[in-house]
Scaffold this active site. Structure first.
Site, mmCIF file in Angstrom:
data_model
loop_
_atom_site.group_PDB
_atom_site.id
_atom_site.type_symbol
_atom_site.label_atom_id
_atom_site.label_comp_id
_atom_site.label_asym_id
_atom_site.label_seq_id
_atom_site.Cartn_x
_atom_site.Cartn_y
_atom_site.Cartn_z
ATOM 1 N N HIS A 183 28.269 55.311 0.054
ATOM 2 C CA HIS A 183 27.377 56.466 0.171
ATOM 3 C C HIS A 183 27.029 56.755 1.623
ATOM 4 O O HIS A 183 26.729 57.890 1.983
ATOM 5 C CB HIS A 183 26.111 56.226 -0.650
ATOM 6 N N TYR A 241 19.288 66.602 5.199
ATOM 7 C CA TYR A 241 20.164 66.412 6.347
ATOM 8 C C TYR A 241 19.735 67.244 7.549
ATOM 9 O O TYR A 241 20.147 66.969 8.669
ATOM 10 C CB TYR A 241 21.618 66.733 5.964
#
Length: 312
Positions: free
Chosen positions: A255, A290
């Site tokens: 991940h 993000y």
């Protein structure tokens, strides 16, 4: 005290089982998600039944749910754990409403403690390049592993998406791969030239592992030396192995490669919607985490470069 393996009474178990079957066969939820829902709802059922023997899913009240959540907080449960439980409850009671089993959703207005949103850990570009720089010419496992790592970083795949990928999912001419994500949703994402080359090199070596391959794994893109589709656990172990061999002094997992793909794409493109599509996020809010990575990068640049930012 209720033991973890205490069986649920029929009035608790039967509606729960019907809900799980609905999620599996009509919504296409993964076994991991189903296990999580079952665990969250079962814990509540056991807790409520222990204090009120006459309770069941069709008459449980908002106050009983609140008391259960308060108990979790007092026992030190993390905000994320409580949030997952409340989400499972809301989904379950919505299902009961849709089935005309209840007219209300007692979990609808349960308050959830706000969890601090941590930034996804990722590797910078130099670290990724170093991780992927190992020689794979003379080792079939290294050849396979390089193809897996390159595909992770090239296309931002989830671990389950990579494990479940089949050879025919790759569109070589278009440089694309079709993957099946959460909720059995399919999406098509680009594959970079370096990753495509690594995949082609692996497919030349793949026949060495196909002698006893089961029919259900015949088209698996990645297979193990045990002659079967590679497992998620095996992939995690191989990623960590190469991180260690390449001298990265931190825990690296699949991940993290997906996080790295997302943050590097966003830093370069500034296109949040495009990154959302590439990652297969249903909601833009999931992708927005993000942006914090990007802002952190900009803040460092500002602090080091702006004449008025430096302390005298």
């Amino acid at each position: 005290m209720t033991l973890p393996d205490t069986p649920l009474a029929p009035q608790w178990q039967q509606p729960l089982q019907a809900f799980l079957q609905y999620l599996q066969f009509e919504r296409g939820y993964s076994s991991k998600t189903l296990d999580s829902y079952q665990r969250q709802l079962r814990q509540l059922a056991l807790g409520v039944a222990e204090t009120d023997a006459d309770s069941h899913w069709l008459n449980v009240t908002e106050e009983q749910l609140k008391q259960h959540i308060i108990g979790l907080r007092r026992s030190g449960a993390k905000p994320r754990t409580i949030a997952l439980k409340v989400a499972a409850l809301r989904s379950f009671f919505r299902y009961l409403q849709a089935q005309a089993k209840r007219t209300d959703n007692p979990a609808q207005y349960l308050s959830v403690p706000k969890a601090a949103r941590s930034l996804p850990k990722n590797l910078n570009v130099d670290q990724l390049n170093h991780l992927l720089s190992f020689d794979s010419n003379d080792d079939i496992l290294a050849c396979r592993d390089k193809a897996m790592l390159e595909l992770f970083y090239s296309s931002g795949l989830r671990l389950e998406e990579l494990v479940n990928a089949n050879i025919h999912d790759i569109k070589w001419h278009e440089q694309l791969i079709e993957v099946t994500g959460k909720g059995s949703k399919q999406r098509i994402v680009p594959v970079g030239k370096i990753a495509l080359t690594a995949l082609q090199d692996w497919l030349k070596q793949r026949p060495a592992f196909t002698a006893k391959l089961p029919q259900e794994d015949a088209n698996a893109l990645f297979i193990s030396k045990q002659h079967k589709r590679i497992s998620s656990r095996h992939v995690r172990e191989r990623v960590q192995l190469w991180a260690k061999q390449q001298g990265l002094n931190q825990h690296v997992h699949p991940h993290m490669l997906r996080h790295s793909f997302a943050s590097h794409m966003l830093e370069s493109s500034q296109d949040l919607r495009a990154v959302q599509e590439l990652l297969g996020h249903a909601n833009l809010s999931t992708t927005q985490v993000y942006t914090h990575l990007d802002f952190a990068h900009l803040a460092k640049v500002y602090d080091s470069a702006h004449p008025r930012a430096k302390k005298k």
